[in-house]
Design a protein around this motif. Sequence first.
Motif, PDB file in Angstrom:
ATOM      1  N   ARG A  78     -12.815   3.431  -2.690  1.00 39.24           N
ATOM      2  CA  ARG A  78     -12.179   2.678  -1.608  1.00 39.24           C
ATOM      3  C   ARG A  78     -11.273   3.573  -0.768  1.00 39.24           C
ATOM      4  NH1 ARG A  78      -9.759  -2.439  -4.896  1.00 39.24           N
ATOM      5  NH2 ARG A  78     -11.716  -3.467  -5.385  1.00 39.24           N
ATOM      6  N   SER A  79     -10.913   3.059   0.402  1.00 36.73           N
ATOM      7  CA  SER A  79      -9.992   3.806   1.259  1.00 36.73           C
ATOM      8  C   SER A  79      -8.627   3.902   0.597  1.00 36.73           C
ATOM      9  CB  SER A  79      -9.857   3.110   2.618  1.00 36.73           C
ATOM     10  OG  SER A  79      -9.183   1.879   2.456  1.00 36.73           O
ATOM     11  N   ASN A  80      -7.825   4.832   1.029  1.00 35.28           N
ATOM     12  CA  ASN A  80      -6.505   5.040   0.436  1.00 35.28           C
ATOM     13  C   ASN A  80      -5.609   3.815   0.586  1.00 35.28           C
ATOM     14  OD1 ASN A  80      -7.196   7.577  -0.358  1.00 35.28           O
ATOM     15  ND2 ASN A  80      -6.214   8.614   1.362  1.00 35.28           N
ATOM     16  N   ARG A  81      -5.799   3.053   1.615  1.00 33.99           N
ATOM     17  CA  ARG A  81      -5.001   1.843   1.814  1.00 33.99           C
ATOM     18  C   ARG A  81      -5.273   0.797   0.741  1.00 33.99           C
ATOM     19  NH1 ARG A  81      -5.361   0.529   8.241  1.00 33.99           N
ATOM     20  NH2 ARG A  81      -4.299   2.406   8.934  1.00 33.99           N
ATOM     21  N   ARG A  82      -6.470   0.814   0.201  1.00 31.95           N
ATOM     22  CA  ARG A  82      -6.855  -0.190  -0.802  1.00 31.95           C
ATOM     23  C   ARG A  82      -6.804   0.346  -2.232  1.00 31.95           C
ATOM     24  NH1 ARG A  82     -12.223  -2.733   0.178  1.00 31.95           N
ATOM     25  NH2 ARG A  82     -11.440  -4.138  -1.409  1.00 31.95           N
ATOM     26  N   THR A  83      -6.251   1.542  -2.417  1.00 31.87           N
ATOM     27  CA  THR A  83      -6.122   2.106  -3.752  1.00 31.87           C
ATOM     28  C   THR A  83      -5.088   1.310  -4.536  1.00 31.87           C
ATOM     29  OG1 THR A  83      -6.671   4.311  -2.930  1.00 31.87           O
ATOM     30  CG2 THR A  83      -5.586   4.193  -5.057  1.00 31.87           C
ATOM     31  N   ALA A  84      -5.369   1.058  -5.792  1.00 32.59           N
ATOM     32  CA  ALA A  84      -4.487   0.240  -6.629  1.00 32.59           C
ATOM     33  C   ALA A  84      -3.176   0.952  -6.925  1.00 32.59           C
ATOM     34  CB  ALA A  84      -5.188  -0.095  -7.931  1.00 32.59           C
ATOM     35  N   GLU A  85      -2.094   0.193  -6.851  1.00 33.35           N
ATOM     36  CA  GLU A  85      -0.777   0.636  -7.287  1.00 33.35           C
ATOM     37  C   GLU A  85      -0.218  -0.493  -8.142  1.00 33.35           C
ATOM     38  OE1 GLU A  85       1.466   1.561  -3.784  1.00 33.35           O
ATOM     39  OE2 GLU A  85       0.580   3.554  -3.643  1.00 33.35           O
ATOM     40  N   VAL A  86      -0.054  -0.238  -9.423  1.00 26.43           N
ATOM     41  CA  VAL A  86       0.356  -1.274 -10.366  1.00 26.43           C
ATOM     42  C   VAL A  86       1.706  -0.904 -10.968  1.00 26.43           C
ATOM     43  CG1 VAL A  86      -0.264  -2.450 -12.513  1.00 26.43           C
ATOM     44  CG2 VAL A  86      -2.038  -1.831 -10.887  1.00 26.43           C
ATOM     45  N   ASN A  87       2.616  -1.855 -10.987  1.00 26.49           N
ATOM     46  CA  ASN A  87       3.933  -1.648 -11.592  1.00 26.49           C
ATOM     47  C   ASN A  87       3.888  -1.949 -13.083  1.00 26.49           C
ATOM     48  OD1 ASN A  87       5.740  -0.923  -9.405  1.00 26.49           O
ATOM     49  ND2 ASN A  87       5.298  -2.965  -8.588  1.00 26.49           N
ATOM     50  N   LEU A  88       4.796  -1.369 -13.821  1.00 30.53           N
ATOM     51  CA  LEU A  88       4.875  -1.622 -15.259  1.00 30.53           C
ATOM     52  C   LEU A  88       5.167  -3.090 -15.551  1.00 30.53           C
ATOM     53  CD1 LEU A  88       6.798   1.486 -16.617  1.00 30.53           C
ATOM     54  CD2 LEU A  88       4.375   0.965 -16.814  1.00 30.53           C
ATOM     55  N   SER A  89       5.873  -3.759 -14.655  1.00 32.52           N
ATOM     56  CA  SER A  89       6.155  -5.188 -14.862  1.00 32.52           C
ATOM     57  C   SER A  89       4.859  -6.000 -14.881  1.00 32.52           C
ATOM     58  CB  SER A  89       7.100  -5.712 -13.779  1.00 32.52           C
ATOM     59  OG  SER A  89       6.516  -5.558 -12.502  1.00 32.52           O
ATOM     60  N   ASP A  90       3.894  -5.632 -14.041  1.00 35.40           N
ATOM     61  CA  ASP A  90       2.592  -6.318 -14.034  1.00 35.40           C
ATOM     62  C   ASP A  90       1.839  -6.062 -15.336  1.00 35.40           C
ATOM     63  OD1 ASP A  90       3.029  -7.229 -11.421  1.00 35.40           O
ATOM     64  OD2 ASP A  90       2.182  -5.389 -10.579  1.00 35.40           O
ATOM     65  N   ILE A  91       1.894  -4.830 -15.810  1.00 32.69           N
ATOM     66  CA  ILE A  91       1.224  -4.486 -17.066  1.00 32.69           C
ATOM     67  C   ILE A  91       1.867  -5.247 -18.216  1.00 32.69           C
ATOM     68  CG2 ILE A  91       0.758  -2.617 -18.701  1.00 32.69           C
ATOM     69  CD1 ILE A  91       0.521  -0.740 -16.266  1.00 32.69           C
ATOM     70  N   LEU A 110      -6.669  -0.077 -17.846  1.00 37.01           N
ATOM     71  CA  LEU A 110      -7.138   0.960 -16.925  1.00 37.01           C
ATOM     72  C   LEU A 110      -6.735   0.577 -15.504  1.00 37.01           C
ATOM     73  CD1 LEU A 110     -10.425   2.856 -17.056  1.00 37.01           C
ATOM     74  CD2 LEU A 110      -9.638   2.009 -14.885  1.00 37.01           C
ATOM     75  N   VAL A 111      -6.060   1.493 -14.834  1.00 36.25           N
ATOM     76  CA  VAL A 111      -5.639   1.298 -13.443  1.00 36.25           C
ATOM     77  C   VAL A 111      -6.377   2.316 -12.585  1.00 36.25           C
ATOM     78  CG1 VAL A 111      -3.705   1.327 -11.827  1.00 36.25           C
ATOM     79  CG2 VAL A 111      -3.363   0.493 -14.153  1.00 36.25           C
ATOM     80  N   PRO A 112      -7.291   1.864 -11.707  1.00 41.29           N
ATOM     81  CA  PRO A 112      -8.000   2.815 -10.839  1.00 41.29           C
ATOM     82  C   PRO A 112      -7.130   3.211  -9.646  1.00 41.29           C
ATOM     83  CG  PRO A 112      -8.836   0.612 -10.489  1.00 41.29           C
ATOM     84  CD  PRO A 112      -7.804   0.515 -11.570  1.00 41.29           C
ATOM     85  N   GLY A 113      -6.012   3.832  -9.930  1.00 35.92           N
ATOM     86  CA  GLY A 113      -5.051   4.227  -8.915  1.00 35.92           C
ATOM     87  C   GLY A 113      -3.816   4.777  -9.591  1.00 35.92           C
ATOM     88  N   LYS A 114      -2.643   4.348  -9.101  1.00 30.00           N
ATOM     89  CA  LYS A 114      -1.376   4.901  -9.583  1.00 30.00           C
ATOM     90  C   LYS A 114      -0.558   3.828 -10.307  1.00 30.00           C
ATOM     91  CE  LYS A 114       2.384   7.851  -8.129  1.00 30.00           C
ATOM     92  NZ  LYS A 114       2.880   8.704  -7.059  1.00 30.00           N
ATOM     93  N   VAL A 115       0.111   4.251 -11.380  1.00 34.15           N
ATOM     94  CA  VAL A 115       1.021   3.377 -12.113  1.00 34.15           C
ATOM     95  C   VAL A 115       2.439   3.719 -11.676  1.00 34.15           C
ATOM     96  CG1 VAL A 115       1.878   2.709 -14.381  1.00 34.15           C
ATOM     97  CG2 VAL A 115      -0.536   3.233 -14.083  1.00 34.15           C
ATOM     98  N   LEU A 116       3.181   2.682 -11.244  1.00 30.46           N
ATOM     99  CA  LEU A 116       4.546   2.860 -10.767  1.00 30.46           C
ATOM    100  C   LEU A 116       5.539   2.329 -11.796  1.00 30.46           C
ATOM    101  CD1 LEU A 116       3.901   1.714  -7.100  1.00 30.46           C
ATOM    102  CD2 LEU A 116       3.960   4.038  -7.991  1.00 30.46           C
ATOM    103  N   SER A 117       6.801   2.728 -11.695  1.00 29.94           N
ATOM    104  CA  SER A 117       7.760   2.498 -12.772  1.00 29.94           C
ATOM    105  C   SER A 117       8.582   1.219 -12.670  1.00 29.94           C
ATOM    106  CB  SER A 117       8.723   3.679 -12.854  1.00 29.94           C
ATOM    107  OG  SER A 117       9.504   3.734 -11.691  1.00 29.94           O
ATOM    108  N   ASN A 118       8.335   0.352 -11.727  1.00 30.47           N
ATOM    109  CA  ASN A 118       9.131  -0.863 -11.580  1.00 30.47           C
ATOM    110  C   ASN A 118       8.870  -1.793 -12.757  1.00 30.47           C
ATOM    111  OD1 ASN A 118      10.778  -2.811 -10.567  1.00 30.47           O
ATOM    112  ND2 ASN A 118       9.350  -3.523  -9.011  1.00 30.47           N
ATOM    113  N   GLY A 119       9.911  -2.098 -13.518  1.00 34.61           N
ATOM    114  CA  GLY A 119       9.778  -2.966 -14.685  1.00 34.61           C
ATOM    115  C   GLY A 119       9.878  -2.168 -15.967  1.00 34.61           C
ATOM    116  N   ASN A 120       9.733  -2.866 -17.089  1.00 33.09           N
ATOM    117  CA  ASN A 120       9.826  -2.222 -18.395  1.00 33.09           C
ATOM    118  C   ASN A 120       8.708  -2.713 -19.297  1.00 33.09           C
ATOM    119  OD1 ASN A 120      12.245  -0.640 -18.157  1.00 33.09           O
ATOM    120  ND2 ASN A 120      13.369  -2.577 -18.089  1.00 33.09           N
ATOM    121  N   LEU A 121       8.296  -1.857 -20.215  1.00 30.43           N
ATOM    122  CA  LEU A 121       7.332  -2.239 -21.245  1.00 30.43           C
ATOM    123  C   LEU A 121       8.094  -2.452 -22.543  1.00 30.43           C
ATOM    124  CD1 LEU A 121       4.222   0.101 -20.838  1.00 30.43           C
ATOM    125  CD2 LEU A 121       4.368  -2.327 -20.396  1.00 30.43           C
TER     126      LEU A 121
END
Length: 121
Positions: A40-53, A64-75
Amino acid sequence: MAKKIIKTNPNLIELINKLYEQSRNENAAIWKDVAKRLERSNRRTAEVNLSDIARHAEAGETILVPGKVLSNGNLTEKVDVVALKFSAKAQEKIESAGGECIAIDEIIESNPKGSNIRIME
């Protein structure tokens, strides 16, 4: 007419081709799905926060995240996360919770069928 998206990162192109090849060799549809998401285009690349995970994953699960994992939230639970990229803080938080940060090409080697993996976007 839609513009054809052309990736220029040779490492990403190699990973996408490897995913398609693994999908054909192992008859595992998950790798083809991940390859299509990475194309996909860069605009549609996945960015998932730890809170979502943390909200959707159970303890001991592989996400599996087909993009970048971001640090917002806690596991709070041990979750193995597979992704194209990790922010430094996200990697630190995942490892402190007892989880593991794995690159996509590494999981292809260790789990060629792609079993027990959940894709998150």
